[in-house]
Design a protein around this motif. Structure first.
Motif, PDB file in Angstrom:
ATOM      1  N   LEU A 136       0.823  -1.210   0.000  1.00  0.00           N
ATOM      2  CA  LEU A 136       0.000   0.000   0.000  1.00  0.00           C
ATOM      3  C   LEU A 136       0.862   1.267   0.000  1.00  0.00           C
ATOM      4  O   LEU A 136       0.488   2.272  -0.605  1.00  0.00           O
ATOM      5  N   VAL A 137       2.014   1.215   0.650  1.00  0.00           N
ATOM      6  CA  VAL A 137       2.944   2.347   0.602  1.00  0.00           C
ATOM      7  C   VAL A 137       3.390   2.571  -0.850  1.00  0.00           C
ATOM      8  O   VAL A 137       3.434   3.707  -1.344  1.00  0.00           O
ATOM      9  N   ARG A 138       3.700   1.501  -1.545  1.00  0.00           N
ATOM     10  CA  ARG A 138       4.121   1.582  -2.954  1.00  0.00           C
ATOM     11  C   ARG A 138       2.977   2.119  -3.819  1.00  0.00           C
ATOM     12  O   ARG A 138       3.182   2.983  -4.673  1.00  0.00           O
ATOM     13  N   LEU A 139       1.763   1.604  -3.620  1.00  0.00           N
ATOM     14  CA  LEU A 139       0.612   2.066  -4.386  1.00  0.00           C
ATOM     15  C   LEU A 139       0.394   3.558  -4.163  1.00  0.00           C
ATOM     16  O   LEU A 139       0.198   4.322  -5.109  1.00  0.00           O
ATOM     17  N   LYS A 140       0.433   3.976  -2.920  1.00  0.00           N
ATOM     18  CA  LYS A 140       0.262   5.393  -2.567  1.00  0.00           C
ATOM     19  C   LYS A 140       1.315   6.250  -3.288  1.00  0.00           C
ATOM     20  O   LYS A 140       0.992   7.274  -3.887  1.00  0.00           O
ATOM     21  N   ALA A 141       2.569   5.823  -3.235  1.00  0.00           N
ATOM     22  CA  ALA A 141       3.646   6.578  -3.875  1.00  0.00           C
ATOM     23  C   ALA A 141       3.432   6.668  -5.393  1.00  0.00           C
ATOM     24  O   ALA A 141       3.595   7.741  -5.990  1.00  0.00           O
ATOM     25  N   LEU A 142       3.063   5.561  -6.013  1.00  0.00           N
ATOM     26  CA  LEU A 142       2.820   5.556  -7.465  1.00  0.00           C
ATOM     27  C   LEU A 142       1.710   6.509  -7.851  1.00  0.00           C
ATOM     28  O   LEU A 142       1.849   7.331  -8.780  1.00  0.00           O
TER      29      LEU A 142
END
Length: 148
Positions: A136-142
């Motif tokens: 979810l951290v990666r999704l948020k950043a993307l």
């Protein structure tokens, strides 16, 4: 023992943007660290009854499983289920408006491991929580970088 892991984040993008990206199984390889490929078994786009084969690496093992979409509410909820392998799993994404222009996304994975997987369920649950939190951290950043 059942496994039930739920994590959430707030993404500074409208619900329509977050749901369109996160709810597209083809995009999973972009934000799930452990998923290495997704192959549609039914024609896209996502609909109830859609089936996709996922291949992942988790706890040092290669896992291949087929998810079937069992519930879909546009821009609100997506539920997929697999009965494959030693760890039948249900994954639920929910999206709801947060503050103006933002979306709260919840990712829940739950299942009832069988056989040896039942013995290591507590370890799997902790590892799943760490992995999905990072995803979810990666999704948020993307999405917040506009890479959709």
């Amino acid at each position: 023992m059942s496994v039930d892991v739920e994590v959430e984040t707030t993404i500074l993008q409208p619900t329509a943007v977050v749901a369109a990206f996160a709810g597209d199984p083809t995009k999973a390889v972009e934000w799930y660290a452990n998923i290495t490929s997704v192959v549609w078994q039914t024609p896209p786009p996502v609909a109830v009854g859609s089936r996709m084969e996922f291949v992942a690496q988790f706890l040092g093992r290669r896992l291949a499983y087929t998810y079937e979409v069992i519930e879909l509410e546009s821009e609100r909820r997506l539920v997929m289920r697999t009965a494959d392998g030693p760890f039948p799993m249900e994954t639920t994404y929910t999206w709801e408006p947060a503050r103006e222009g933002a979306t709260r996304m919840t990712l829940r994975n739950r299942g009832n491991p069988a056989g040896f997987s039942r013995v290591v369920a507590p370890i799997m649950e902790r590892a799943m929580r760490r992995a999905t939190t990072k995803d979810l951290v990666r999704l948020k950043a993307l999405l917040e970088a506009g890479e959709d």
